[in-house]
Design a protein around this motif. Structure first.
Motif, short mmCIF file in Angstrom:
data_model
loop_
_atom_site.label_atom_id
_atom_site.label_comp_id
_atom_site.label_asym_id
_atom_site.label_seq_id
_atom_site.Cartn_x
_atom_site.Cartn_y
_atom_site.Cartn_z
N THR A 85 0.85 -1.20 0.00
CA THR A 85 0.00 0.00 0.00
C THR A 85 0.87 1.24 0.00
O THR A 85 1.99 1.24 0.50
CB THR A 85 -0.88 0.07 1.26
OG1 THR A 85 -0.04 0.10 2.40
CG2 THR A 85 -1.84 -1.11 1.33
N LYS A 86 0.31 2.31 -0.59
CA LYS A 86 0.93 3.63 -0.43
C LYS A 86 0.08 4.38 0.58
O LYS A 86 -0.92 3.84 1.06
CB LYS A 86 0.97 4.36 -1.78
CG LYS A 86 -0.37 4.46 -2.47
CD LYS A 86 -0.21 5.03 -3.85
CE LYS A 86 -1.58 5.18 -4.51
NZ LYS A 86 -1.50 5.57 -5.90
N TRP A 87 0.48 5.59 0.94
CA TRP A 87 -0.25 6.33 1.98
C TRP A 87 -0.93 7.55 1.37
O TRP A 87 -0.33 8.27 0.59
CB TRP A 87 0.70 6.76 3.09
CG TRP A 87 1.30 5.58 3.80
CD1 TRP A 87 2.51 5.03 3.56
CD2 TRP A 87 0.69 4.81 4.81
NE1 TRP A 87 2.71 3.94 4.36
CE2 TRP A 87 1.60 3.78 5.15
CE3 TRP A 87 -0.54 4.85 5.48
CZ2 TRP A 87 1.31 2.83 6.12
CZ3 TRP A 87 -0.81 3.91 6.45
CH2 TRP A 87 0.11 2.90 6.76
N PRO A 95 -3.76 3.84 4.46
CA PRO A 95 -3.20 3.10 3.34
C PRO A 95 -4.15 3.06 2.15
O PRO A 95 -5.35 3.20 2.31
CB PRO A 95 -2.98 1.70 3.90
CG PRO A 95 -3.81 1.60 5.11
CD PRO A 95 -4.12 2.97 5.60
N ALA A 96 -3.59 2.90 0.96
CA ALA A 96 -4.40 2.70 -0.25
C ALA A 96 -3.77 1.56 -1.04
O ALA A 96 -2.55 1.50 -1.18
CB ALA A 96 -4.42 3.98 -1.08
N LEU A 97 -4.62 0.68 -1.50
CA LEU A 97 -4.11 -0.46 -2.27
C LEU A 97 -3.47 0.02 -3.56
O LEU A 97 -3.95 0.96 -4.18
CB LEU A 97 -5.25 -1.43 -2.58
CG LEU A 97 -5.92 -2.06 -1.36
CD1 LEU A 97 -7.08 -2.95 -1.78
CD2 LEU A 97 -4.93 -2.85 -0.52
N THR A 98 -2.37 -0.65 -3.93
CA THR A 98 -1.64 -0.20 -5.11
C THR A 98 -1.80 -1.15 -6.29
O THR A 98 -1.36 -0.86 -7.40
CB THR A 98 -0.14 -0.13 -4.80
OG1 THR A 98 0.27 -1.43 -4.36
CG2 THR A 98 0.14 0.88 -3.72
N GLN A 118 -9.66 -3.95 1.49
CA GLN A 118 -10.25 -2.62 1.38
C GLN A 118 -11.15 -2.35 2.58
O GLN A 118 -11.23 -1.22 3.08
CB GLN A 118 -11.05 -2.52 0.07
CG GLN A 118 -11.54 -1.12 -0.25
CD GLN A 118 -10.41 -0.11 -0.32
OE1 GLN A 118 -9.39 -0.32 -0.97
NE2 GLN A 118 -10.56 1.02 0.39
N ILE A 147 -9.18 -1.02 5.36
CA ILE A 147 -8.80 0.37 5.12
C ILE A 147 -9.97 1.30 5.41
O ILE A 147 -9.80 2.39 5.97
CB ILE A 147 -8.31 0.53 3.66
CG1 ILE A 147 -7.03 -0.28 3.49
CG2 ILE A 147 -8.09 1.98 3.32
CD1 ILE A 147 -6.52 -0.33 2.07
#
Lengths: 501, 319
Positions: free
Chosen positions: A141-143, A159-162, A233, A236
């Motif tokens: 994940t990125k932020w 976090p965000a799924l990449t 997700q 998140i």
């Protein structure tokens, strides 16, 4: 047949006997003297002859535990099936390690590398299936900024799924870095993974350019790339709940994930390194204040993250330890009872020859048990039955010889000549009948259903050993003992009359 | 030491004549009829009812459990029916129960266990077996393949071993074929009796599983074992007693080997009876199958295999 009575053969028999007694007995004496458990493998147990540990390897139906046959489906395209199978076995091995099983057995099988057999002692089926089959997925994940987030590795960011996952990684390993002082984890990406990773790292560096090691401004949250297992997700979406985010951000817990119910929250966090520079070429290195242990753990976490294939359980067997122990007791009792009946019968019916055959039978049993330990053969209930049955078959060759012996004596031969003629004339029948049983065993061992293979194997070993025992040992004992005059009385031989020499 | 000068002649005549008068070849039709008396109902039962299939062949999930509260079979069946999962209950001799369902996945396995505990109180799970359709199919396939391969291999072995009697390979095939017929006799007796036990009498011991296949194949080996001993004697006697007719040679050989066959089978039967009585639940079916098969194997080698050889020789004379 004269060859059988020669001294080299006799010496060989004595050598086999000595070896069997040693294998059967020495281990126990050592174990008793050192107060070690009498059965099973013991850490560092001598006598450890060139890596042997001499003990009976009990199958799961005797030891208790779980056996699962998995079918591998959805093989990744363009990779060797054998490699994929090996990788899957490694992943299962690592996952199973979390269960602390002694001697887990994970073997590849199947004509097309599409089966894996798992034997776990002392684990119940549900637990085993959860641990092995857990669809753990490695997630990058990125932020992204979110002011409401207060907990987790990067407060103020969620976090965000990449789209970069464990499927994009071909290997991870812990090594010492080029300076030779600190531990790092090397990651190798697959072709498509390398491109995704390249793009991600370029974007990250672009978020706050500079030297992240020296400038705090260049070490912004957006430049970090976190690695998780099984992060979804849904997780998140809950990130703004500080308790939840805190829990999920605790270190990855395979035990918790294996026993997961919909309500538990498990640690899924592996690491959150900063991106120093754009990385093209598919080779990345995670550095930090790793110890050898923590670096290895991380590499293991990344590797065991995802199975390269889907696993379908074809059959599952769970046997409780008490049932296993009961089976051992019952089959031991049956075996001893059977052996006692056979010995008693032989002695009453055939007198001295029967006694000699019983001695040969004990030699046979000792030798076969030594083979079971030394090979080692994993003993199952069916395997023990095969062994007990082979005792019955071992008698047959002796009976053939003795019946023939009686006939030859009746026909007026001297004892020595009768023994010789009896063995010589009984031989074709013994050879052909044992060959046919042995052929059946070989066929069963190769094409039989897996439950039957153990039976075929022990029966086959038994048939071979019984051949040696009857033709070589009984024959020699007869020849030696019956040369002594005192034993040649008809009553002792179970015949009516005996012709003198 | 006995040497009174008469030893030789006394020894030749004394023990045998009483037995040797038995004319097995002459009464062969009686023995064939006796075999058919068991085989035909067995085949009918197999054809009409099939077998009581064990989980290895049928597939499904099976729990072997003991309840602390010792509920009655009706209570257990009631609880299992209430689950609506098509579960079947079998009582074991140890006071426990075997509950069998169609294949369940891992999650529903746990659910079923919890459910049974809720309904019937604490229970101890001794064994869980789960066999999917793939494995069940493979087990059947492998089993049949093994039986066929073993039969062919044995026929070939016998034909090769006996092609050196007068008559060459044709005689070899007569020996091999008769042994194979005796072998099939034993297989049919065994499978037929199990079909009747399982389906007509509904006994659990008549259930067939991978162990049963083991038993069938062992019986195949054993039956041939016995037959070879008789045939080997026939081969020897053909050489030794040129004056006797083929019928007489066969009858003599049967008489000479009968003691050995019966004694060997008797010892094996004793061992098997020991396993049957003390070997516990799992081995009961296996040891019963072996008992039936080995008794049948001994019978067929004495009363079927050699007489068949005589019949075959009459239909297809070699000299």
């Amino acid at each position: 047949m004269q060859l059988v009575l020669s001294w080299p053969i006799r010496l060989a028999v004595v050598a086999i006997l000595a070896f069997s007694l040693f294998v059967d007995g020495a281990g126990y004496i050592y174990r008793i003297a050192n107060h070690l458990p009498l059965t099973g493998s013991v850490e560092g147990l001598p006598p450890n002859f060139g890596g042997w540990q001499l003990y009976f390897h009990r199958g799961l139906d005797l030891a208790g535990g779980t056996h699962i046959d998995y079918e591998l489906t959805n093989f990744p395209a363009g990779q060797s099936r054998a490699d994929v199978q090996q990788r899957t076995i490694q992943v299962i091995n690592r996952r199973v390690n979390a269960l602390n099983v002694s001697e887990p057995e994970i073997r590849g099988a199947g004509s097309n590398n599409d089966r894996i057999t798992v034997d776990l002692a002392g684990v119940n089926a549900a637990q085993a299936q959860k641990t092995i089959g857990a669809v753990s997925k490695l997630v990058y994940t990125k932020w992204v900024p979110d002011a409401k987030v207060t907990a987790g590795p990067e407060p103020g960011f969620k976090p965000a799924l990449t789209g970069l996952t464990g499927d994009d990684i071909s290997a991870a390993s812990a090594t010492i870095d080029s300076t030779g002082t600190s531990w790092v984890v090397n990651i190798t990406f697959t072709g498509s993974g390398a491109t995704k990773f390249d793009n991600l790292t370029r974007d990250n560096v672009a978020a706050c350019p500079g030297d992240s090691a020296t400038s705090a401004a260049a070490n912004c949250a957006q430049r970090h790339l976190a690695i998780w297992l099984d992060l979804t997700q849904k997780d998140i979406d809950n990130w703004e709940d500080p308790t939840f985010a805190g829990k999920v951000s605790s270190p990855y817990d395979s035990g918790c994930l294996a026993a997961q119910t919909p309500d538990t929250v498990c640690g899924k966090f592996l690491t959150d390194p900063v991106t120093r520079e754009e990385i093209a070429g598919g080779q990345a290195q995670i550095s930090g204040s790793f110890t050898q242990q923590s670096a290895t753990d991380l590499a293991t976490g990344i590797n065991s993250g995802s199975l390269p294939v889907d696993l379908v359980a074809l059959d599952v067997t769970q046997v409780s330890a008490t049932l296993g122990a009961e089976s051992v007791k019952l089959s031991l009792a049956a075996g001893l009872l059977g052996l006692a009946i056979v010995v008693l019968f032989m002695i009453i019916y055939y007198r001295v020859p029967g006694l000699l055959a019983s001695l040969a039978l004990l030699f046979y049993a000792g030798a076969v048990l030594a083979i079971f330990k030394a090979y080692p053969v994993t003993l199952t209930l069916a395997g023990i039955t095969g062994f007990i049955l082979s005792v019955g078959m071992a008698v047959d060759a002796n009976v053939l010889i003795f019946e023939r012996f009686k006939e030859e004596v009746r026909a007026g031969r001297t004892i020595t000549a009768a023994v010789d003629a009896a063995v010589r004339r009984a031989w074709p029948a013994i050879r052909d009948s044992n060959t046919s049983t042995f052929i059946t065993c070989v066929i069963l061992a190769f094409v039989g259903p897996s439950a039957v293979k153990g039976f075929a194997f022990t029966l086959g070993i038994g048939v071979l050993a019984s051949l040696v025992s009857s033709i070589v040992v009984t024959h020699n004992l007869l020849a030696i003992v019956l040369t002594a005059g005192g034993l040649r009385r008809p009553a002792l031989l179970g015949v009516d009359r005996v012709r003198a020499v | 030491m006995v040497d009174d000068g008469k030893a030789q002649e006394a020894a030749v005549v004394a023990p045998a004549p009483r037995v040797r008068r038995l004319n097995i070849i002459g009464r062969r039709n009686l023995f064939f009829a006796l075999s058919l008396l068991i085989i035909i109902p067995g085949i009918l039962s197999m054809w009409r009812n099939g077998f009581l299939l064990g989980i290895d062949f049928a597939g499904g999930t099976e729990f072997t459990v003991t309840f602390a509260g010792n509920p009655s079979p009706a209570q257990v069946q009631g609880a299992v029916d209430a689950e609506n999962l098509n579960g079947a209950v079998i009582q074991t001799s140890g006071g426990g129960y075997i509950v069998r369902y169609p294949p369940l996945n891992a999650a529903s396995q746990t659910a079923v266990q919890h459910d049974l505990e809720n309904r019937l109180g604490p229970m101890k799970v001794d064994q869980i077996l789960e066999v999917g359709g793939t494995i069940a199919g493979e087990t059947i396939e492998f089993s049949l393949l093994a039986v066929v391969l073993a039969s062919v291999a044995i026929l070939a072995l016998l034909a090769w071993r006996f092609h050196n009697v007068p008559g060459g390979w044709r005689a070899g095939f007569q020996f091999g074929g008769s042994a194979l017929a005796a072998l099939l006799h034993d297989v049919f007796i065994l499978t037929g009796i199990f079909s009747i036990l399982g389906k007509v009498f509904g006994l659990r011991v008549g259930e067939i599983d991978a162990f049963f296949v083991t038993a069938v194949l062992t019986v195949v080996g054993f039956s041939v074992h016995d037959t070879i001993v008789v045939f080997d004697r026939i081969r020897e006697n053909i050489r030794v007693s040129q004056r006797l007719s083929f019928e007489q040679v066969v009858n003599l050989s049967i008489m000479q080997t009968a003691a050995r066959s019966i004694i060997t089978s008797f010892t094996v039967v004793l061992v098997l009876a020991a396993i049957f009585v003390s070997g516990g639940e799992t081995l009961k079916g296996l040891s019963l199958a072996l008992l039936i098969g080995i008794i049948s194997g001994t019978y067929s080698s004495i009363f079927n295999a050699a007489p068949l050889l005589v019949v075959w020789r009459r239909l297809q004379p070699l000299r």
